[in-house]
Design a protein around this motif. Sequence first.
Motif, PDB file in Angstrom:
ATOM      1  N   SER A 225     -26.929  28.583 -17.836  1.00 39.88           N
ATOM      2  CA  SER A 225     -28.222  27.896 -17.954  1.00 39.88           C
ATOM      3  C   SER A 225     -28.119  26.438 -17.520  1.00 39.88           C
ATOM      4  CB  SER A 225     -28.722  27.983 -19.393  1.00 39.88           C
ATOM      5  OG  SER A 225     -28.940  29.326 -19.765  1.00 39.88           O
ATOM      6  N   CYS A 228     -28.055  26.350 -13.772  1.00 34.57           N
ATOM      7  CA  CYS A 228     -29.388  26.638 -13.230  1.00 34.57           C
ATOM      8  C   CYS A 228     -30.303  25.419 -13.362  1.00 34.57           C
ATOM      9  CB  CYS A 228     -29.989  27.833 -13.961  1.00 34.57           C
ATOM     10  SG  CYS A 228     -31.639  28.301 -13.404  1.00 34.57           S
ATOM     11  N   GLY A 229     -30.270  24.750 -14.521  1.00 30.00           N
ATOM     12  CA  GLY A 229     -31.128  23.581 -14.706  1.00 30.00           C
ATOM     13  C   GLY A 229     -30.775  22.435 -13.786  1.00 30.00           C
ATOM     14  N   ALA A 252     -33.957  25.834 -17.442  1.00 34.83           N
ATOM     15  CA  ALA A 252     -32.654  26.034 -18.081  1.00 34.83           C
ATOM     16  C   ALA A 252     -32.798  26.756 -19.419  1.00 34.83           C
ATOM     17  CB  ALA A 252     -31.959  24.686 -18.279  1.00 34.83           C
TER      18      ALA A 252
END
Length: 413
Positions: A225, A228-229, A252
């Motif tokens: 996460s 991804c963020g 995220a």
Amino acid sequence: MVVSETPREVPVRATVPVRTILATIGLILATVVAVLFVRRVEQVLVWMVIAVFFTVALYPAVDVVQRRVTRGRRSLATLVVFLVVVLVLGGLLTAFAVPLATQGTELAGQLPGIISDAKAGRGPVGDLLERTNALQLVQNNEERIRGFATSLGTPALNLLRGLGTGVVAAVTIFVLAYLAVLEGPKVVEGTLALFPAQRAERIRRVTRDCAKTVTGYITGNLLISAICGVLTYAVLKFSGVGFAALIALFVAIADLIPLVGATLGAVVACIAAFLHSVPAGIAAVIFFIIYQQLENHLLQPIIFARTVKLNPLAVLIAILLATELAGILGALLAIPIAGIIQVILRDVWDHRRGAPKPEPTVGEDRVPVDEAADRDDQARGEEPALDGADTRDTNPTSPAAGFPRLQGARRVT
């Protein structure tokens, strides 16, 4: 002629004992009571399950701090670890609240201009509404929209009530997890003391593997996460999309939800990018398509391969079933629960297929090796040599003829 008639046998119906009937009724009533009890305390049980997962995730960290920092004082080690967790969570909330406050205020200031431009068909929102004929639809249903907006007072009250319940839930989960980590060694040792040594060691080994599965899933999911963020923020910031930090943080957090979280975050980010400009929206769509392929086929296999080790089909089935049963919470807990079930089933399978015996045996009677050795020693002691007797082998065909026979040894012919 006399014909003898044999009496015809009358079938006797088998009667069910009264004890069996009462036991069946008792089991049915106990099941009904258990189901009603679970439905009544469902929310508390959910909090307890979440607290158990936090306990499993933080238990190894407390053990490390207890050994290396606090020199055996578990209460101090637990306090240190939970203070670090509180600081980390507070930092995350601050990171979410500060952009929400600043950029939300900026959006509120720009909202009247955006609305006026949209009504006039100007700007990216106005162009989008003009191309989709949505502006005409809004103007035709303006009264209904105003009535719908007026009726939003009750949902807002429910939202405040939900926020209060969320605060109570967070405090309860925190306290439960803290006490579980603090008293964990006493509970574990007291429970394992009820079992034999070998079974207790097996339970300890399986529990350790389950804890590794949960910890690996939590840390791996947080790492994915965060990646991804960060990448989402970089793409949106480079494209000039407004509120990039807030959108990236939402992406995220949504990516923590398996299966649907990444798609949900991608949809929100792509809509925001298209509202900024068409090239930015196209770039966001291309980015999320490429990133989701990399996450599904590179990041997740690398990070989860050494922890959960679940088959992709098993992951999909577990997420679908858990989502249907428990919603978003089920989707979050599906993979670790499936990993725990896999660890337990693997241990049962290995144990049933011929794991090493607890004690080696010999013969068809499966006599323990130590006991067989004792019997052999006793059998040898039953044939002592007679005092003064000739202990030479008198068999002329024997290779040992003329040699003295050892006392206590059996003669093999």
